[in-house]
Design a protein around this motif. Structure first.
Motif, mmCIF file in Angstrom:
data_model
loop_
_atom_site.group_PDB
_atom_site.id
_atom_site.type_symbol
_atom_site.label_atom_id
_atom_site.label_comp_id
_atom_site.label_asym_id
_atom_site.label_seq_id
_atom_site.Cartn_x
_atom_site.Cartn_y
_atom_site.Cartn_z
ATOM 1 N N PHE A 1 35.462 -26.725 6.067
ATOM 2 C CA PHE A 1 36.192 -27.854 6.632
ATOM 3 C C PHE A 1 37.467 -27.407 7.331
ATOM 4 O O PHE A 1 37.745 -27.820 8.463
ATOM 5 N N ASN A 2 38.280 -26.591 6.664
ATOM 6 C CA ASN A 2 39.603 -26.278 7.187
ATOM 7 C C ASN A 2 39.585 -25.320 8.370
ATOM 8 O O ASN A 2 40.651 -24.951 8.857
ATOM 9 N N ARG A 3 38.423 -24.963 8.837
ATOM 10 C CA ARG A 3 38.354 -24.105 10.014
ATOM 11 C C ARG A 3 37.510 -24.809 11.088
ATOM 12 O O ARG A 3 38.045 -25.480 11.960
ATOM 13 N N GLU A 4 36.200 -24.693 11.046
ATOM 14 C CA GLU A 4 35.362 -25.246 12.101
ATOM 15 C C GLU A 4 35.360 -26.780 12.127
ATOM 16 O O GLU A 4 35.493 -27.393 13.185
ATOM 17 N N ARG B 1 26.522 -27.462 19.834
ATOM 18 C CA ARG B 1 27.118 -26.533 18.867
ATOM 19 C C ARG B 1 27.925 -27.288 17.825
ATOM 20 O O ARG B 1 27.868 -26.970 16.632
ATOM 21 N N GLU B 2 28.682 -28.306 18.243
ATOM 22 C CA GLU B 2 29.466 -29.084 17.291
ATOM 23 C C GLU B 2 28.564 -29.792 16.289
ATOM 24 O O GLU B 2 28.860 -29.834 15.085
ATOM 25 N N ILE B 3 27.464 -30.359 16.768
ATOM 26 C CA ILE B 3 26.516 -31.013 15.861
ATOM 27 C C ILE B 3 25.951 -30.005 14.868
ATOM 28 O O ILE B 3 25.874 -30.273 13.664
ATOM 29 N N PRO C 1 31.842 -27.029 1.959
ATOM 30 C CA PRO C 1 32.988 -26.325 1.368
ATOM 31 C C PRO C 1 34.285 -26.596 2.115
ATOM 32 O O PRO C 1 34.285 -26.947 3.296
ATOM 33 N N SER C 2 35.396 -26.409 1.407
ATOM 34 C CA SER C 2 36.707 -26.697 1.989
ATOM 35 C C SER C 2 37.270 -25.528 2.785
ATOM 36 O O SER C 2 37.909 -25.714 3.811
ATOM 37 N N GLY C 3 37.116 -24.304 2.270
ATOM 38 C CA GLY C 3 37.675 -23.151 2.953
ATOM 39 C C GLY C 3 39.070 -22.791 2.497
ATOM 40 O O GLY C 3 39.734 -21.960 3.121
#
Length: 399
Positions: A47-50, A115-117, A129-131
Protein backbone atom coordinates in the motif's frame (compact mmCIF):
# COMPACT_ATOMS: atom_id res chain seq x y z
CA UNK A 1 -32.94 18.22 -16.86
CA UNK A 2 -33.48 15.34 -14.46
CA UNK A 3 -31.56 12.11 -14.11
CA UNK A 4 -33.35 8.96 -13.02
CA UNK A 5 -31.24 6.89 -10.66
CA UNK A 6 -31.15 3.33 -11.99
CA UNK A 7 -29.11 1.98 -9.09
CA UNK A 8 -29.73 2.96 -5.48
CA UNK A 9 -26.38 2.91 -3.69
CA UNK A 10 -26.94 2.92 0.06
CA UNK A 11 -23.32 2.54 0.96
CA UNK A 12 -20.24 1.60 -1.01
CA UNK A 13 -17.24 2.73 -2.87
CA UNK A 14 -19.50 2.94 -5.91
CA UNK A 15 -22.10 4.90 -3.95
CA UNK A 16 -19.37 6.74 -2.06
CA UNK A 17 -20.24 6.10 1.58
CA UNK A 18 -18.88 3.72 4.15
CA UNK A 19 -21.02 0.75 5.11
CA UNK A 20 -21.18 -1.66 2.19
CA UNK A 21 -22.51 -2.04 -1.32
CA UNK A 22 -26.28 -2.20 -1.69
CA UNK A 23 -27.86 -2.73 -5.08
CA UNK A 24 -31.65 -2.80 -5.31
CA UNK A 25 -31.79 -3.16 -1.53
CA UNK A 26 -29.50 -6.20 -1.27
CA UNK A 27 -26.11 -5.91 0.39
CA UNK A 28 -23.38 -7.36 -1.82
CA UNK A 29 -20.22 -6.60 0.07
CA UNK A 30 -18.78 -4.27 2.68
CA UNK A 31 -15.51 -3.50 4.42
CA UNK A 32 -13.72 -6.75 5.12
CA UNK A 33 -12.81 -7.62 8.71
CA UNK A 34 -9.30 -9.05 8.80
CA UNK A 35 -8.11 -8.65 12.40
CA UNK A 36 -9.55 -11.97 13.52
CA UNK A 37 -7.72 -14.13 10.99
CA UNK A 38 -4.29 -14.49 9.46
CA UNK A 39 -4.01 -13.46 5.84
CA UNK A 40 -1.03 -14.90 3.94
CA UNK A 41 1.00 -12.33 2.00
CA UNK A 42 1.75 -13.51 -1.53
CA UNK A 43 2.64 -10.23 -3.27
CA UNK A 44 5.44 -7.69 -3.24
CA UNK A 45 2.99 -4.88 -4.06
CA UNK A 46 2.37 -2.80 -0.92
CA UNK A 47 0.00 0.00 0.00
CA UNK A 48 2.56 2.59 1.09
CA UNK A 49 4.43 2.39 -2.19
CA UNK A 50 2.58 1.37 -5.37
CA UNK A 51 -1.05 1.52 -4.18
CA UNK A 52 -0.89 4.87 -2.40
CA UNK A 53 0.74 6.41 -5.47
CA UNK A 54 -2.14 5.20 -7.67
CA UNK A 55 -4.76 6.37 -5.18
CA UNK A 56 -3.08 9.78 -5.05
CA UNK A 57 -3.39 10.16 -8.83
CA UNK A 58 -6.84 8.65 -9.37
CA UNK A 59 -8.80 8.29 -6.10
CA UNK A 60 -8.00 10.90 -3.46
CA UNK A 61 -10.05 13.53 -5.29
CA UNK A 62 -13.06 11.83 -3.67
CA UNK A 63 -11.71 9.35 -1.13
CA UNK A 64 -10.45 11.51 1.74
CA UNK A 65 -11.86 12.46 5.11
CA UNK A 66 -14.66 15.00 4.75
CA UNK A 67 -15.09 14.18 1.09
CA UNK A 68 -17.55 12.35 -1.17
CA UNK A 69 -16.12 8.86 -0.70
CA UNK A 70 -14.86 6.58 2.05
CA UNK A 71 -11.39 7.74 3.17
CA UNK A 72 -8.50 5.72 1.71
CA UNK A 73 -5.53 7.91 2.64
CA UNK A 74 -4.08 5.53 5.27
CA UNK A 75 -3.50 1.80 5.24
CA UNK A 76 -5.80 1.41 8.23
CA UNK A 77 -8.60 3.08 6.24
CA UNK A 78 -7.95 1.25 2.97
CA UNK A 79 -7.19 -2.30 4.13
CA UNK A 80 -10.76 -3.31 5.13
CA UNK A 81 -11.94 -2.24 1.67
CA UNK A 82 -9.39 -4.23 -0.35
CA UNK A 83 -11.92 -6.77 -1.66
CA UNK A 84 -14.49 -4.05 -2.38
CA UNK A 85 -11.88 -1.98 -4.23
CA UNK A 86 -11.05 -5.01 -6.39
CA UNK A 87 -14.72 -5.58 -7.23
CA UNK A 88 -15.34 -1.92 -8.05
CA UNK A 89 -12.40 -1.92 -10.46
CA UNK A 90 -13.34 -5.21 -12.13
CA UNK A 91 -16.92 -4.01 -12.59
CA UNK A 92 -15.59 -0.68 -13.93
CA UNK A 93 -17.63 1.32 -11.45
CA UNK A 94 -14.60 3.12 -10.06
CA UNK A 95 -13.11 5.51 -10.92
CA UNK A 96 -16.30 6.96 -12.45
CA UNK A 97 -15.01 7.55 -16.00
CA UNK A 98 -17.09 6.30 -18.90
CA UNK A 99 -14.86 6.99 -21.91
CA UNK A 100 -13.18 3.96 -23.46
CA UNK A 101 -9.43 4.16 -23.97
CA UNK A 102 -8.24 4.93 -27.50
CA UNK A 103 -11.27 6.97 -28.58
CA UNK A 104 -10.08 10.51 -28.01
CA UNK A 105 -7.39 11.81 -25.66
CA UNK A 106 -8.58 13.82 -22.68
CA UNK A 107 -6.71 16.05 -20.24
CA UNK A 108 -9.07 15.16 -17.37
CA UNK A 109 -8.94 11.36 -17.85
CA UNK A 110 -9.05 9.63 -14.44
CA UNK A 111 -9.39 6.06 -15.71
CA UNK A 112 -6.96 3.42 -14.47
CA UNK A 113 -4.29 2.19 -16.84
CA UNK A 114 -3.79 -1.54 -17.40
CA UNK A 115 -0.69 -1.46 -15.20
CA UNK A 116 -2.51 0.37 -12.41
CA UNK A 117 -5.33 -2.19 -12.47
CA UNK A 118 -2.82 -5.06 -12.40
CA UNK A 119 -1.02 -3.58 -9.38
CA UNK A 120 -4.23 -3.02 -7.39
CA UNK A 121 -5.52 -6.53 -8.12
CA UNK A 122 -2.17 -8.05 -7.18
CA UNK A 123 -2.24 -6.14 -3.91
CA UNK A 124 -5.83 -7.12 -3.06
CA UNK A 125 -5.37 -10.78 -4.04
CA UNK A 126 -1.99 -11.05 -2.34
CA UNK A 127 -3.13 -10.19 1.18
CA UNK A 128 -3.12 -6.38 0.83
CA UNK A 129 0.16 -5.73 2.73
CA UNK A 130 0.96 -2.29 4.12
CA UNK A 131 4.69 -2.05 3.42
CA UNK A 132 5.61 -0.56 6.82
CA UNK A 133 7.23 -2.14 9.85
CA UNK A 134 5.60 -0.13 12.63
CA UNK A 135 1.89 -0.50 13.29
CA UNK A 136 1.54 3.20 14.07
CA UNK A 137 2.64 4.01 10.54
CA UNK A 138 -0.48 2.27 9.22
CA UNK A 139 -2.46 5.20 10.62
CA UNK A 140 -0.40 7.88 8.88
CA UNK A 141 -1.79 9.34 5.66
CA UNK A 142 0.56 9.01 2.72
CA UNK A 143 -0.89 12.11 1.07
CA UNK A 144 -3.90 14.32 1.70
CA UNK A 145 -4.91 16.69 -1.10
CA UNK A 146 -6.14 20.09 0.04
CA UNK A 147 -9.93 20.43 -0.08
CA UNK A 148 -11.87 23.51 -1.15
CA UNK A 149 -8.79 25.39 -2.32
CA UNK A 150 -8.82 27.67 -5.35
CA UNK A 151 -6.56 25.90 -7.84
CA UNK A 152 -5.93 29.05 -9.90
CA UNK A 153 -5.53 31.30 -6.89
CA UNK A 154 -8.14 33.69 -5.52
CA UNK A 155 -10.94 34.27 -8.06
CA UNK A 156 -11.55 37.70 -9.56
CA UNK A 157 -15.18 37.41 -8.45
CA UNK A 158 -16.94 34.99 -6.10
CA UNK A 159 -20.67 34.37 -5.86
CA UNK A 160 -22.27 32.35 -3.06
CA UNK A 161 -25.54 30.54 -3.68
CA UNK A 162 -27.75 27.61 -2.59
CA UNK A 163 -27.22 28.61 1.05
CA UNK A 164 -30.68 27.35 1.96
CA UNK A 165 -30.36 24.00 0.12
CA UNK A 166 -30.33 21.02 2.48
CA UNK A 167 -29.48 17.44 1.61
CA UNK A 168 -30.94 14.87 4.01
CA UNK A 169 -28.83 11.83 4.87
CA UNK A 170 -31.28 9.45 3.19
CA UNK A 171 -32.15 11.59 0.16
CA UNK A 172 -31.76 9.92 -3.27
CA UNK A 173 -29.72 11.35 -6.12
CA UNK A 174 -31.28 14.50 -7.54
CA UNK A 175 -30.38 17.41 -9.80
CA UNK A 176 -31.31 20.93 -8.71
CA UNK A 177 -31.59 23.77 -11.24
CA UNK A 178 -30.57 27.17 -9.86
CA UNK A 179 -30.42 30.68 -11.30
CA UNK A 180 -27.45 32.67 -10.04
CA UNK A 181 -27.27 36.47 -10.39
CA UNK A 182 -23.61 37.52 -10.55
CA UNK A 183 -24.05 41.22 -9.89
CA UNK A 184 -21.09 42.03 -12.16
CA UNK A 185 -20.67 45.81 -12.50
CA UNK A 186 -19.33 45.59 -16.06
CA UNK A 187 -18.95 43.15 -18.93
CA UNK A 188 -16.00 40.75 -18.51
CA UNK A 189 -14.27 38.05 -20.56
CA UNK A 190 -14.54 34.75 -18.68
CA UNK A 191 -11.54 32.40 -18.92
CA UNK A 192 -12.21 29.88 -16.10
CA UNK A 193 -14.69 28.78 -13.44
CA UNK A 194 -14.35 26.76 -10.24
CA UNK A 195 -16.88 25.59 -7.68
CA UNK A 196 -16.17 25.15 -3.98
CA UNK A 197 -18.89 23.16 -2.17
CA UNK A 198 -19.48 23.87 1.49
CA UNK A 199 -20.00 20.12 2.04
CA UNK A 200 -18.20 17.80 -0.38
CA UNK A 201 -20.03 14.78 1.09
CA UNK A 202 -23.16 15.53 -0.92
CA UNK A 203 -22.17 17.28 -4.17
CA UNK A 204 -21.55 15.02 -7.19
CA UNK A 205 -21.17 17.59 -9.95
CA UNK A 206 -22.22 21.05 -11.12
CA UNK A 207 -22.63 22.44 -14.66
CA UNK A 208 -22.76 26.11 -15.63
CA UNK A 209 -24.62 27.80 -18.50
CA UNK A 210 -24.96 31.35 -19.79
CA UNK A 211 -28.62 32.21 -19.13
CA UNK A 212 -28.79 34.32 -22.32
CA UNK A 213 -28.37 31.50 -24.82
CA UNK A 214 -27.85 28.29 -22.83
CA UNK A 215 -24.16 28.14 -23.74
CA UNK A 216 -22.36 25.53 -21.64
CA UNK A 217 -19.57 27.31 -19.74
CA UNK A 218 -18.09 24.40 -17.84
CA UNK A 219 -18.58 21.59 -15.34
CA UNK A 220 -17.21 20.89 -11.87
CA UNK A 221 -16.58 17.36 -10.64
CA UNK A 222 -14.47 16.23 -7.66
CA UNK A 223 -11.75 15.05 -10.05
CA UNK A 224 -11.96 17.99 -12.47
CA UNK A 225 -12.51 21.08 -10.37
CA UNK A 226 -11.53 23.88 -12.75
CA UNK A 227 -13.25 24.62 -16.07
CA UNK A 228 -10.55 26.52 -17.93
CA UNK A 229 -10.78 27.60 -21.56
CA UNK A 230 -7.88 27.23 -24.01
CA UNK A 231 -5.22 29.95 -23.86
CA UNK A 232 -6.50 33.23 -25.26
CA UNK A 233 -10.09 31.97 -25.38
CA UNK A 234 -12.96 33.43 -23.44
CA UNK A 235 -16.68 34.07 -23.31
CA UNK A 236 -17.92 37.61 -22.75
CA UNK A 237 -20.39 37.90 -19.90
CA UNK A 238 -22.44 41.09 -19.68
CA UNK A 239 -22.78 43.35 -16.68
CA UNK A 240 -25.21 41.74 -14.25
CA UNK A 241 -24.82 38.35 -15.98
CA UNK A 242 -27.03 35.47 -14.87
CA UNK A 243 -25.63 31.93 -14.73
CA UNK A 244 -27.88 28.87 -14.78
CA UNK A 245 -26.41 26.11 -12.63
CA UNK A 246 -27.42 22.48 -12.27
CA UNK A 247 -26.08 20.62 -9.25
CA UNK A 248 -26.20 16.88 -8.61
CA UNK A 249 -26.80 16.08 -4.92
CA UNK A 250 -27.08 12.82 -3.01
CA UNK A 251 -27.51 12.15 0.71
CA UNK A 252 -24.67 10.62 2.67
CA UNK A 253 -24.31 9.32 6.22
CA UNK A 254 -25.55 12.56 7.75
CA UNK A 255 -27.47 15.67 6.71
CA UNK A 256 -25.45 18.06 4.57
CA UNK A 257 -25.52 21.57 3.14
CA UNK A 258 -25.87 22.20 -0.58
CA UNK A 259 -24.31 25.66 -0.36
CA UNK A 260 -21.49 26.47 -2.80
CA UNK A 261 -19.12 29.26 -3.83
CA UNK A 262 -18.62 29.87 -7.55
CA UNK A 263 -15.34 31.54 -8.50
CA UNK A 264 -14.90 33.48 -11.77
CA UNK A 265 -11.55 34.15 -13.48
CA UNK A 266 -11.34 36.80 -16.21
CA UNK A 267 -9.01 37.76 -19.03
CA UNK A 268 -7.23 41.10 -18.79
CA UNK A 269 -8.21 41.92 -22.38
CA UNK A 270 -10.69 40.78 -25.02
CA UNK A 271 -10.42 37.12 -26.01
CA UNK A 272 -8.78 36.29 -29.33
CA UNK A 273 -11.22 33.43 -29.91
CA UNK A 274 -14.32 31.80 -28.44
CA UNK A 275 -14.00 28.11 -27.52
CA UNK A 276 -16.45 25.70 -29.10
CA UNK A 277 -17.79 22.57 -27.43
CA UNK A 278 -20.05 19.73 -28.45
CA UNK A 279 -23.03 19.31 -26.16
CA UNK A 280 -24.92 16.03 -26.42
CA UNK A 281 -28.31 16.40 -24.78
CA UNK A 282 -31.49 14.33 -24.51
CA UNK A 283 -34.51 15.35 -26.60
CA UNK A 284 -37.96 13.80 -26.74
CA UNK A 285 -38.47 10.44 -28.43
CA UNK A 286 -39.98 7.25 -27.02
CA UNK A 287 -37.95 4.24 -25.94
CA UNK A 288 -40.51 1.39 -25.85
CA UNK A 289 -41.31 -0.40 -22.60
CA UNK A 290 -39.13 -3.44 -22.02
CA UNK A 291 -36.85 -2.53 -24.92
CA UNK A 292 -33.10 -3.14 -24.64
CA UNK A 293 -30.39 -1.72 -26.88
CA UNK A 294 -32.71 0.80 -28.52
CA UNK A 295 -30.54 2.53 -31.11
CA UNK A 296 -30.87 6.29 -31.61
CA UNK A 297 -28.76 8.52 -33.84
CA UNK A 298 -28.08 12.19 -34.35
CA UNK A 299 -26.06 13.82 -37.11
CA UNK A 300 -25.13 17.33 -38.17
CA UNK A 301 -22.83 18.91 -40.75
CA UNK A 302 -20.42 21.71 -39.93
CA UNK A 303 -20.71 24.49 -42.52
CA UNK A 304 -17.62 26.46 -41.44
CA UNK A 305 -14.19 25.39 -40.18
CA UNK A 306 -14.49 24.73 -36.46
CA UNK A 307 -12.16 23.92 -33.58
CA UNK A 308 -13.63 21.74 -30.82
CA UNK A 309 -12.15 21.96 -27.32
CA UNK A 310 -14.44 19.71 -25.26
CA UNK A 311 -17.55 17.54 -25.13
CA UNK A 312 -20.37 17.49 -22.60
CA UNK A 313 -22.68 14.42 -22.81
CA UNK A 314 -26.01 14.57 -21.00
CA UNK A 315 -27.95 11.51 -22.10
CA UNK A 316 -30.38 11.00 -19.24
CA UNK A 317 -32.16 7.89 -17.98
CA UNK A 318 -31.64 4.53 -19.63
CA UNK A 319 -28.55 5.48 -21.65
CA UNK A 320 -25.96 2.71 -21.82
CA UNK A 321 -23.44 3.75 -24.44
CA UNK A 322 -22.55 6.47 -26.90
CA UNK A 323 -20.22 6.79 -29.86
CA UNK A 324 -19.33 10.10 -31.51
CA UNK A 325 -17.22 10.34 -34.67
CA UNK A 326 -16.18 13.07 -37.09
CA UNK A 327 -16.38 12.15 -40.79
CA UNK A 328 -14.26 14.62 -42.74
CA UNK A 329 -15.06 15.67 -46.32
CA UNK A 330 -12.34 13.32 -47.65
CA UNK A 331 -14.16 10.38 -46.05
CA UNK A 332 -11.68 9.82 -43.22
CA UNK A 333 -13.28 8.94 -39.87
CA UNK A 334 -11.93 10.21 -36.57
CA UNK A 335 -13.38 8.72 -33.36
CA UNK A 336 -14.00 11.48 -30.83
CA UNK A 337 -15.67 9.73 -27.90
CA UNK A 338 -16.91 6.26 -27.03
CA UNK A 339 -18.71 5.79 -23.73
CA UNK A 340 -19.42 2.10 -23.21
CA UNK A 341 -20.59 2.37 -19.61
CA UNK A 342 -22.58 5.59 -19.35
CA UNK A 343 -23.72 6.45 -15.82
CA UNK A 344 -26.13 9.34 -15.46
CA UNK A 345 -25.28 9.86 -11.78
CA UNK A 346 -21.61 10.52 -12.64
CA UNK A 347 -21.66 12.98 -15.56
CA UNK A 348 -18.31 14.37 -16.68
CA UNK A 349 -16.98 16.74 -19.30
CA UNK A 350 -14.42 15.39 -21.75
CA UNK A 351 -11.70 17.98 -22.25
CA UNK A 352 -9.49 17.30 -25.27
CA UNK A 353 -5.75 17.35 -24.66
CA UNK A 354 -5.42 19.16 -27.98
CA UNK A 355 -8.36 21.05 -29.55
CA UNK A 356 -9.60 19.31 -32.70
CA UNK A 357 -9.78 21.32 -35.93
CA UNK A 358 -12.57 20.21 -38.25
CA UNK A 359 -12.99 21.58 -41.79
CA UNK A 360 -16.23 22.80 -43.28
CA UNK A 361 -18.33 19.88 -44.48
CA UNK A 362 -17.35 17.59 -41.60
CA UNK A 363 -20.23 15.40 -40.44
CA UNK A 364 -20.61 14.71 -36.73
CA UNK A 365 -22.33 11.36 -36.27
CA UNK A 366 -23.47 10.08 -32.90
CA UNK A 367 -25.04 6.73 -32.03
CA UNK A 368 -26.39 5.90 -28.57
CA UNK A 369 -28.12 2.86 -27.07
CA UNK A 370 -30.82 2.89 -24.39
CA UNK A 371 -32.36 0.23 -22.18
CA UNK A 372 -35.86 0.51 -20.75
CA UNK A 373 -36.68 -2.15 -18.19
CA UNK A 374 -39.85 -0.37 -17.07
CA UNK A 375 -43.45 -1.06 -18.08
CA UNK A 376 -43.87 2.33 -19.73
CA UNK A 377 -42.14 4.09 -22.61
CA UNK A 378 -39.94 7.06 -21.79
CA UNK A 379 -38.59 9.94 -23.84
CA UNK A 380 -34.87 10.09 -24.54
CA UNK A 381 -33.07 10.79 -27.80
CA UNK A 382 -29.61 12.36 -27.91
CA UNK A 383 -29.19 15.46 -30.01
CA UNK A 384 -26.00 17.23 -31.06
CA UNK A 385 -25.41 20.93 -30.58
CA UNK A 386 -22.18 22.86 -30.80
CA UNK A 387 -21.87 25.66 -28.28
CA UNK A 388 -21.22 28.93 -30.08
CA UNK A 389 -22.93 27.83 -33.31
CA UNK A 390 -26.55 28.39 -34.19
CA UNK A 391 -28.94 26.24 -36.21
CA UNK A 392 -29.92 26.86 -39.82
CA UNK A 393 -33.51 26.09 -40.85
CA UNK A 394 -32.30 22.86 -42.46
CA UNK A 395 -30.79 21.72 -39.17
CA UNK A 396 -27.18 22.38 -40.16
CA UNK A 397 -24.97 24.75 -38.22
CA UNK A 398 -23.52 28.16 -38.87
CA UNK A 399 -21.46 30.60 -36.83
Amino acid sequence: MAYNQAVNWKASLAGIVTVGVVVAGSQLLGPETVAARHVPITTKIVFNREIAAIFQRKCFQCHTDGNLGVPLTTYKEARPWAVAIKEEILEKRMPPWSAASGYGHFSNDISLTGREISLILSWADGGAPSGVLLVDEDKQPVFIPPLNNWELGSPDETVKFANDVKVAADSPYRVDHLEVATGFKQARWLRALQLNPADRHVVHYAAFYDARDGRWLGTWTPSSQVSAMPSGSGVQLPAGATINVEVGYRGNMEDGSGAVDLGFYFLDKAATQTPLSIEIAAAAVNVPAGKNAERVRAETTIKAATTIASMWPRLGAGAKSLELSAIRPDGSVEPMLWMNNYRAEWPAPYILKEPMSLPAGTRLVMTAYYDNATAAAFAAKPSLTITGLSSRPDGSLEK
